[in-house]
Design an enzyme around this catalytic site. Structure first.
Site, PDB file in Angstrom:
ATOM      1  N   ARG A   1      34.536  40.999 -47.353  1.00 39.97           N
ATOM      2  CA  ARG A   1      33.473  40.753 -48.326  1.00 39.97           C
ATOM      3  C   ARG A   1      33.834  41.580 -49.547  1.00 39.97           C
ATOM      4  O   ARG A   1      33.950  42.806 -49.439  1.00 39.97           O
ATOM      5  CB  ARG A   1      32.147  41.211 -47.717  1.00 39.97           C
ATOM      6  CG  ARG A   1      30.928  40.959 -48.537  1.00 39.97           C
ATOM      7  CD  ARG A   1      29.681  41.319 -47.707  1.00 39.97           C
ATOM      8  NE  ARG A   1      28.466  40.867 -48.369  1.00 39.97           N
ATOM      9  CZ  ARG A   1      27.767  41.636 -49.190  1.00 39.97           C
ATOM     10  NH1 ARG A   1      28.120  42.881 -49.428  1.00 39.97           N
ATOM     11  NH2 ARG A   1      26.672  41.161 -49.762  1.00 39.97           N
TER      12      ARG A   1
ATOM     13  N   LYS B   1      23.497  45.854 -48.941  1.00 39.33           N
ATOM     14  CA  LYS B   1      23.296  44.687 -49.802  1.00 39.33           C
ATOM     15  C   LYS B   1      22.077  44.956 -50.669  1.00 39.33           C
ATOM     16  O   LYS B   1      20.959  45.048 -50.152  1.00 39.33           O
ATOM     17  CB  LYS B   1      23.076  43.440 -48.941  1.00 39.33           C
ATOM     18  CG  LYS B   1      23.143  42.131 -49.692  1.00 39.33           C
ATOM     19  CD  LYS B   1      23.126  40.972 -48.696  1.00 39.33           C
ATOM     20  CE  LYS B   1      23.477  39.647 -49.335  1.00 39.33           C
ATOM     21  NZ  LYS B   1      22.403  39.008 -50.028  1.00 39.33           N
TER      22      LYS B   1
ATOM     23  N   SER C   1      24.751  31.999 -44.398  1.00 38.64           N
ATOM     24  CA  SER C   1      23.690  33.016 -44.371  1.00 38.64           C
ATOM     25  C   SER C   1      22.300  32.389 -44.377  1.00 38.64           C
ATOM     26  O   SER C   1      22.012  31.533 -45.217  1.00 38.64           O
ATOM     27  CB  SER C   1      23.778  33.903 -45.617  1.00 38.64           C
ATOM     28  OG  SER C   1      24.994  34.576 -45.664  1.00 38.64           O
TER      29      SER C   1
HETATM   30  N1  TZP Z   1      23.554  40.304 -45.500  1.00 41.02           N
HETATM   31  C1  TZP Z   1      22.340  40.626 -45.066  1.00 41.02           C
HETATM   32  S1  TZP Z   1      22.186  42.290 -44.819  1.00 41.02           S
HETATM   33  C2  TZP Z   1      23.801  42.570 -45.287  1.00 41.02           C
HETATM   34  C3  TZP Z   1      24.387  41.369 -45.628  1.00 41.02           C
HETATM   35  C4  TZP Z   1      25.756  41.202 -46.113  1.00 41.02           C
HETATM   36  C5  TZP Z   1      24.409  43.918 -45.333  1.00 41.02           C
HETATM   37  C6  TZP Z   1      24.654  44.463 -43.959  1.00 41.02           C
HETATM   38  O1  TZP Z   1      25.283  45.731 -44.058  1.00 41.02           O
HETATM   39  P1  TZP Z   1      24.997  46.901 -43.021  1.00 41.02           P
HETATM   40  O2  TZP Z   1      25.713  48.091 -43.615  1.00 41.02           O
HETATM   41  O3  TZP Z   1      25.616  46.506 -41.708  1.00 41.02           O
HETATM   42  O4  TZP Z   1      23.520  47.095 -42.944  1.00 41.02           O
END
Ligand code: TZP
Ligand code: MG
Length: 217
Positions: A40, A138, A109
């Site tokens: 990502r 995010k 998603s």
């Molecule tokens: N999509 C929803 S939450 C997220 C994404 C890409 C981030 C998840 O990151 P983490 O550090 O595992 O909480």
């Protein structure tokens, strides 16, 4: 395509790893036993994203690890990745499928029941659902859906679900108990001092969970 999504789904986020260290991080994740890896890279230029994806493609191919590119169908095609993970605002899934063909994985998603129900009518192989818990990774993310939100979606759709958002070594067993196929983690893995050992532990917890009733795989 019927695909089995590995139960631990690590994601390398370019905002948490320096460009120089992405290859080493991928190696550590795979040495720790990961069977899938997503890149990502919101913070990279297209050129940097492509170069980094090529590095990870090589490492993952050598080890037989599934490689998924976030957002970018063009980079997935150029690197011969195993698939792409698309968000609600990315290239529409049907168009992505036309470009990628039927042999590539498409993840999509979703953040609520409506999106999940819409997704099952699209040519996607799995959905992600989240954020389950609060996350700092995010920035534009929605309010956490909790285990209750996840349970509602699990009951409504048969498609493989990858839960995401704030998932850690400590809370992952609760998430898996809801019957999801996989748990995605970014910061829990990338901020760990020994990434391979972290993966070893996550996989051990997942295997333990699989032995217990209530888990689909
Ligand atoms: N999509 C929803 S939450 C997220 C994404 C890409 C981030 C998840 O990151 P983490 O550090 O595992 O909480
Ligand atoms: Mg996206």
């Amino acid at each position: 395509m019927q695909v089995l999504i590995p139960i631990i789904y690590p994601i390398i986020d370019s905002s948490l790893v320096t460009l120089d260290n992405i290859g080493k991080t991928a190696e550590a994740i795979i040495d720790g036993g990961a069977k899938i890896l997503q890149l990502r890279a919101k913070s990279l230029s297209s050129k940097e994203f492509l170069e980094t994806a090529l590095i990870i493609r090589k490492i993952t191919k050598d080890k037989g690890t599934v490689f998924i590119v976030n957002d970018r169908v063009d980079i997935a095609l150029l690197t011969d990745a195993d698939g792409v993970h698309l968000g609600q605002g990315d290239l529409p899934v049907k168009e992505a499928r036309r470009l990628l063909g039927n042999n590539k994985i498409i993840g999509y998603s979703t953040h609520n029941l409506r999106e999940a129900l819409e997704a099952v009518r699209l040519p996607v192989d799995y959905i992600s659902f989240g954020p389950i818990f609060p996350t700092k990774t995010k920035e534009d993310t929605q309010t956490p859906k909790g285990l209750k939100g996840l349970s509602e979606v699990r009951k409504a759709v048969e498609i493989p679900i990858v839960a995401i958002g704030g998932i850690t070594e400590t809370n992952m067993a609760h998430v898996l108990k809801e019957g999801v196929e996989s748990v995605a983690m970014i910061s829990e893995i990338l901020t760990s001092l020994d990434i391979s050992k972290k993966l070893n532990r996550l996989i051990a917890i997942a295997k333990d969970r699989l032995k217990t009733e209530g888990c689909r795989r």
